[in-house]
Design a protein around this motif. Structure first.
Motif, PDB file in Angstrom:
ATOM      1  N   GLY A 537     -32.343 -17.988  81.429  1.00  0.00           N
ATOM      2  CA  GLY A 537     -33.561 -17.899  80.648  1.00  0.00           C
ATOM      3  C   GLY A 537     -33.591 -18.960  79.563  1.00  0.00           C
ATOM      4  N   ALA A 538     -34.745 -19.597  79.389  1.00  0.00           N
ATOM      5  CA  ALA A 538     -34.932 -20.610  78.344  1.00  0.00           C
ATOM      6  C   ALA A 538     -35.927 -20.078  77.328  1.00  0.00           C
ATOM      7  CB  ALA A 538     -35.430 -21.919  78.949  1.00  0.00           C
ATOM      8  N   SER A 557     -24.245 -20.195  76.766  1.00  0.00           N
ATOM      9  CA  SER A 557     -25.544 -20.606  76.210  1.00  0.00           C
ATOM     10  C   SER A 557     -25.427 -22.037  75.704  1.00  0.00           C
ATOM     11  CB  SER A 557     -25.990 -19.663  75.090  1.00  0.00           C
ATOM     12  OG  SER A 557     -25.090 -19.755  73.993  1.00  0.00           O
ATOM     13  N   ALA A 558     -26.550 -22.740  75.678  1.00  0.00           N
ATOM     14  CA  ALA A 558     -26.579 -24.131  75.228  1.00  0.00           C
ATOM     15  C   ALA A 558     -27.862 -24.360  74.432  1.00  0.00           C
ATOM     16  CB  ALA A 558     -26.494 -25.098  76.408  1.00  0.00           C
ATOM     17  N   LYS A 559     -27.769 -25.234  73.460  1.00  0.00           N
ATOM     18  CA  LYS A 559     -28.941 -25.567  72.655  1.00  0.00           C
ATOM     19  C   LYS A 559     -29.695 -26.687  73.366  1.00  0.00           C
ATOM     20  CE  LYS A 559     -30.408 -26.532  67.901  1.00  0.00           C
ATOM     21  NZ  LYS A 559     -31.320 -25.361  67.942  1.00  0.00           N
ATOM     22  N   LEU A 560     -30.799 -26.340  73.970  1.00  0.00           N
ATOM     23  CA  LEU A 560     -31.577 -27.294  74.765  1.00  0.00           C
ATOM     24  C   LEU A 560     -33.027 -26.839  74.767  1.00  0.00           C
ATOM     25  CD1 LEU A 560     -30.988 -29.855  76.499  1.00  0.00           C
ATOM     26  CD2 LEU A 560     -31.032 -28.355  78.485  1.00  0.00           C
ATOM     27  N   ASN A 561     -33.899 -27.737  74.350  1.00  0.00           N
ATOM     28  CA  ASN A 561     -35.325 -27.431  74.281  1.00  0.00           C
ATOM     29  C   ASN A 561     -35.940 -27.632  75.673  1.00  0.00           C
ATOM     30  OD1 ASN A 561     -37.906 -26.875  73.405  1.00  0.00           O
ATOM     31  ND2 ASN A 561     -38.240 -28.910  72.527  1.00  0.00           N
ATOM     32  N   SER A 578     -35.792 -31.314  79.193  1.00  0.00           N
ATOM     33  CA  SER A 578     -36.026 -31.076  77.767  1.00  0.00           C
ATOM     34  C   SER A 578     -36.897 -32.184  77.206  1.00  0.00           C
ATOM     35  CB  SER A 578     -34.702 -31.008  77.010  1.00  0.00           C
ATOM     36  OG  SER A 578     -34.053 -32.273  77.052  1.00  0.00           O
ATOM     37  N   HIS A 579     -37.505 -31.897  76.059  1.00  0.00           N
ATOM     38  CA  HIS A 579     -38.394 -32.880  75.431  1.00  0.00           C
ATOM     39  C   HIS A 579     -38.044 -33.038  73.958  1.00  0.00           C
ATOM     40  CE1 HIS A 579     -41.943 -35.312  74.805  1.00  0.00           C
ATOM     41  NE2 HIS A 579     -42.292 -34.543  73.788  1.00  0.00           N
ATOM     42  N   GLU A 593     -21.226 -23.058  85.896  1.00  0.00           N
ATOM     43  CA  GLU A 593     -20.539 -23.854  84.888  1.00  0.00           C
ATOM     44  C   GLU A 593     -21.571 -24.575  84.021  1.00  0.00           C
ATOM     45  OE1 GLU A 593     -18.693 -27.516  86.431  1.00  0.00           O
ATOM     46  OE2 GLU A 593     -18.990 -26.633  88.412  1.00  0.00           O
ATOM     47  N   PRO A 594     -21.378 -24.570  82.714  1.00  0.00           N
ATOM     48  CA  PRO A 594     -22.363 -25.174  81.814  1.00  0.00           C
ATOM     49  C   PRO A 594     -22.338 -26.702  81.824  1.00  0.00           C
ATOM     50  CG  PRO A 594     -20.504 -24.335  80.562  1.00  0.00           C
ATOM     51  CD  PRO A 594     -20.274 -23.907  81.986  1.00  0.00           C
ATOM     52  N   ARG A 595     -21.284 -27.295  82.374  1.00  0.00           N
ATOM     53  CA  ARG A 595     -21.215 -28.761  82.392  1.00  0.00           C
ATOM     54  C   ARG A 595     -22.211 -29.305  83.403  1.00  0.00           C
ATOM     55  NH1 ARG A 595     -18.638 -32.697  85.277  1.00  0.00           N
ATOM     56  NH2 ARG A 595     -17.772 -31.108  86.675  1.00  0.00           N
TER      57      ARG A 595
END
Length: 809
Positions: A537-538, A557-561, A578-579, A593-595
């Motif tokens: 989910g974003a 979780s990752a910080k990504l718009n 992302s923008h 995997e988050p990578r």
């Protein structure tokens, strides 16, 4: 879109390409590619109508042979070129529009094209013609066989006379006067034989200027039919007719420049943006705001339509793939869905969803097609349309369409008025393979999600099926924002603002909830294949979350718009875009995997609104990690300006064919029926020749086929034998083995019994060997003839014969 027509071809600027279409077949014959930036102008070579000039923002002018589709010369000007014009009497010069100092001030200059045998030539000799002009080519025109040039901007008309080298300027009343509030010039065209200039204006009027060589004696007359601004003007080849077009989607022909003598070609579908006339004068051509070109006969009858990807004012439905045709589906004409073939770059058809006549009026509130989704492998299509004049007056309608195999199209099956009390935010089908009954879920701002199932709707007259609501769910009166099914269809995820709920699709019981308080959920999707246990989910606050459905906990979780998040249906990969203020960035990853597997910064300077994975007909075999995620599917994305883009695995140098190869006519054969016959025949000949040449080369062994190397690389280090033992085995594996020995290397004492045992098999192979020998004769005299086994035996027998008796003679 900017188009030009000559003989049997139409030239159309498309980004940094120039496409050549056939007026007879409507097929794209050639794509002229070589510019490295947006192409801004095209003109035929007035001294050779088989050649075409093009200019671009990259600062170059290119000369093409459009019949063969090859590049002839490149003239490097150096300035950013905005428009291009050619005149017959200026044999070694062209005219271009360039930018000088201030960003909104442009100049018309003459560029001398030097004659040279080299492919790239510097053209730095510029001559000033006019100042303070508009950059668009519609605001500049040459008249009376190139004796003068007219340019318009704002409320002024400028005319430059080449022989006198003087400039006359005429100004209309400005917008300060309410009576003349819309006197702005919008376009200009010049009579090809006389001193007459036609100008279009914002108020819909057309003015015909005469005697403009004198600042005091000039006159103009008005023609008025358009109720809105005139978009473009064009004179016929003889000058007896004037063509005009605008937002009414009507082509108007003014004959003899008279108000009474006018003919109309109505209902062209969209605003006319450009008009061009063929050099022979037998055809007209119009390009429209919906990315369409119409070829029109001299008697005002449309003969051909070349339809590109339709640009709508807003793309609400997003990008979808029709499971049956693999076509790209999105908003098209107002109230329609367009089905566009990405392989052939053509529109397949339009599906009328609203089924009402569209009225082009800016003050009118139109019915908008806001949502669409395919289900059951393309057998069903769900659409949502709405109309709202005031906040309390919402008209909502959901339609379900069934695919009809006989008509090869979608037929309306069920219509539901006001399926929800507020706007529908999402809808999705359960596309699981084992799903027995088709299921559709809709989510709405009214705080509910509804489950719709297919039921028997037969009566005494006919058998039929229809859709009905089976379940209504909610969660603490929060607005439902997203919904999606898991790959096997056992779970349904519905987001209610900041909270994600998981429901059992069999009993519709709430199983669990996820809440990170990171903002309202913007995108929601399940993982696939080996990653089906994850849910992503974003949020609007720029957080990307991944939950594990087995442990019911946050995995990472990752910080990504994230503005776009799309799963690949053929793999575990997920693409997220992302923008930021710098542009849009692409991230491809697996939920496990988050990578990221792949990162591409600044794929677009503008915001990306939608994206989709398109399955490949034939999977690729990219070995590079950067492109391995594109093996099964290709990723397309749509920008805010509605530019459809995709990722290419080729570098810019590979995409731009070298000039030496462009000059080969073989590689530029048009795709005619003869090409499919002759082209394949030539390709087969080339393959035979290449195969024969490869037989002469020493073939090195492939490392993956050598057992010694495989054992060395795949066996664990702690069980490997000593290095001294492996060294000899490894070196021997790299030595070339001789498959067949020559006649000289075979010893004289060969056992004849072995020869007899192989005679039978040799006789069976004689026929195939003879056939191969005859085939090889077509490849040329340079190919060395290889002896068959039977021929080698004959040579051995001759070697065993005693020829010593010859010495006694």
């Amino acid at each position: 879109m900017y188009s030009l027509r000559i003989l049997w071809y139409i030239f159309c600027v498309s980004g940094d390409f120039v496409k050549v279409y056939s007026t007879a077949t409507e097929e794209c014959v050639h794509i002229l590619q070589g510019h490295r930036n947006l192409v801004t102008g095209i003109q035929l070579n007035p001294n050779n109508h088989l050649q075409l000039y093009s200019c671009s923002f990259d600062g170059t002018i290119k000369l093409w042979d459009y019949v063969d589709g090859i590049l002839i010369k490149t003239f490097i000007v150096g300035h950013k070129l905005h428009a291009l014009f050619t005149v017959a009497h200026a044999e070694d010069s062209v005219f271009v529009t360039i930018n000088k100092e201030k960003p909104d001030i442009f100049q018309l200059v003459s560029v001398k094209l030097p004659k040279s045998s080299s492919q790239e030539i510097e053209s730095k000799e510029l001559s000033f013609v006019l100042d303070y002009i508009n950059q668009s080519p519609k605001y500049i025109a040459f008249g009376n066989e190139g004796e003068y040039v007219a340019a318009v901007r704002d409320f002024s008309l400028s005319v430059y006379f080449f022989k006198k080298k003087t400039t006359s300027r005429f100004t209309l009343s400005s917008s300060r006067n309410k009576k003349h509030a819309k006197n702005n010039f919008t376009c200009v065209a010049c009579h090809p034989k006389e001193d007459c200039i036609a100008t279009g204006h914002k108020d819909g009027k057309i003015r015909l200027w005469r005697n403009f060589d004198d600042d005091k004696k000039y006159t103009y007359t008005c023609l008025h039919w358009h109720h809105d601004m005139v978009m473009d003007l064009a004179f016929s080849v003889t000058g007896t007719s004037l063509l005009s077009g605008g937002r009414e989607s009507v082509l108007v022909e003014w004959r003899d420049a008279a108000e009474k003598n006018k003919e109309f070609l109505p209902r062209l579908g969209a605003t006319i943006e450009h008009i061009s006339v063929s050099p022979a004068g037998d055809l007209f051509c119009t390009s429209h705001s919906d990315n369409k070109i119409i070829v029109i006969h001299r008697n005002l009858e449309a003969s051909a339509v070349i339809q590109g990807l339709v640009k709508d004012s807003n793309i609400f439905t997003g990008l979808m793939i029709d499971p049956r045709t693999k076509a790209l589906v999105l908003n098209g004409k107002p109230g329609h869905l367009q089905f566009y073939s990405l392989q052939s770059d053509k529109q397949l058809y339009n599906l009328d969803i609203v089924q009402q006549e569209y009225i082009n009026d800016y003050g009118l509130i139109q019915i908008e097609l806001t949502k669409a989704a395919f289900g059951c492998y393309g057998n069903w299509l769900a659409t949502v349309e709405q109309r709202q004049e005031k906040e309390t007056e919402l008209e909502l309608q959901m339609k379900l369409w069934m695919y009809n195999k006989k008509t090869q199209g979608f037929v309306l099956n069920t219509k539901v008025n006001m399926p929800h009390e507020d706007h529908i935010t999402a809808l999705c089908f359960c596309n699981a393979e084992k799903s027995e009954n088709p299921t559709l879920v809709t989510a709405s701002k009214d705080g509910h999600f509804k489950v719709w199932i297919l039921t028997d709707d037969s009566d005494i007259y006919k058998k039929a099926v229809g859709w009905t609501c089976d379940f209504v769910g909610s969660y603490h009166k929060y607005q439902a924002t997203n919904c999606c099914f898991s790959e096997d269809g056992s779970l349904l995820a519905v987001s209610f603002e900041e909270i994600v709920t998981i429901w059992d699709s069999e009993t519709w019981e709430l199983k669990c909830t996820f809440c990170q308080r990171a903002g309202k959920i913007r995108h929601l999707c399940f993982g696939r294949l080996t990653c089906s246990k994850y849910l992503l989910g974003a949020t609007e606050n720029g957080i990307l979350c991944c939950w594990n459905l087995l442990s019911c906990a946050l995995e990472w979780s990752a910080k990504l718009n994230v503005r776009v998040m799309e799963p690949d249906l053929n793999s575990e990969n997920i693409a997220a875009i992302s923008h930021s203020s710098m542009g849009s960035d692409l991230f491809v990853f697996k939920p496990s995997e988050p990578r990221p597997l792949y990162i591409q910064k600044n794929i677009s300077r503008e915001e990306v609104q939608w994206g989709v994975f398109v399955p490949r007909d034939v999977p690729e075999s990219f070995t590079s990690e950067s492109y391995r995620w594109l093996n099964r599917s290709q990723f397309y994305f749509l920008t805010k300006s509605q530019s459809l883009l995709t990722l290419s695995t080729k570098s810019p140098e590979e995409k731009l064919t070298p000039t030496s190869k462009q000059l080969l006519a073989e590689e530029s054969l048009p795709t005619t029926p003869f090409y499919f016959i002759l082209g394949k025949h030539r390709q087969q000949q080339d393959e035979k020749l290449n195969a024969a040449l490869e037989n002469e080369l020493v073939q090195l062994p492939l490392t993956e086929n050598i057992p010694a190397i495989n054992e060395l690389l795949h066996t664990p280090a702690h069980v490997l034998p000593s290095a001294s033992f492996l060294c000899s085995m490894f070196v021997n594996s790299l030595l070339l083995s001789k498959e067949s020995k020559s006649a000289e290397e075979i010893p004289d004492d060969v056992d004849m019994e072995e020869e007899k045992e192989s005679d039978d098999s040799d006789e069976e192979n004689d026929f195939t060997e003879k056939v191969q020998d005859t085939d090889n004769t077509d490849l040329g005299e340079d190919i060395i003839h290889q002896l068959s086994k039977s021929e080698e035996k004959e040579l051995r027998k001759f070697r065993k014969v005693d020829y010593s008796w010859i010495t006694a003679l």
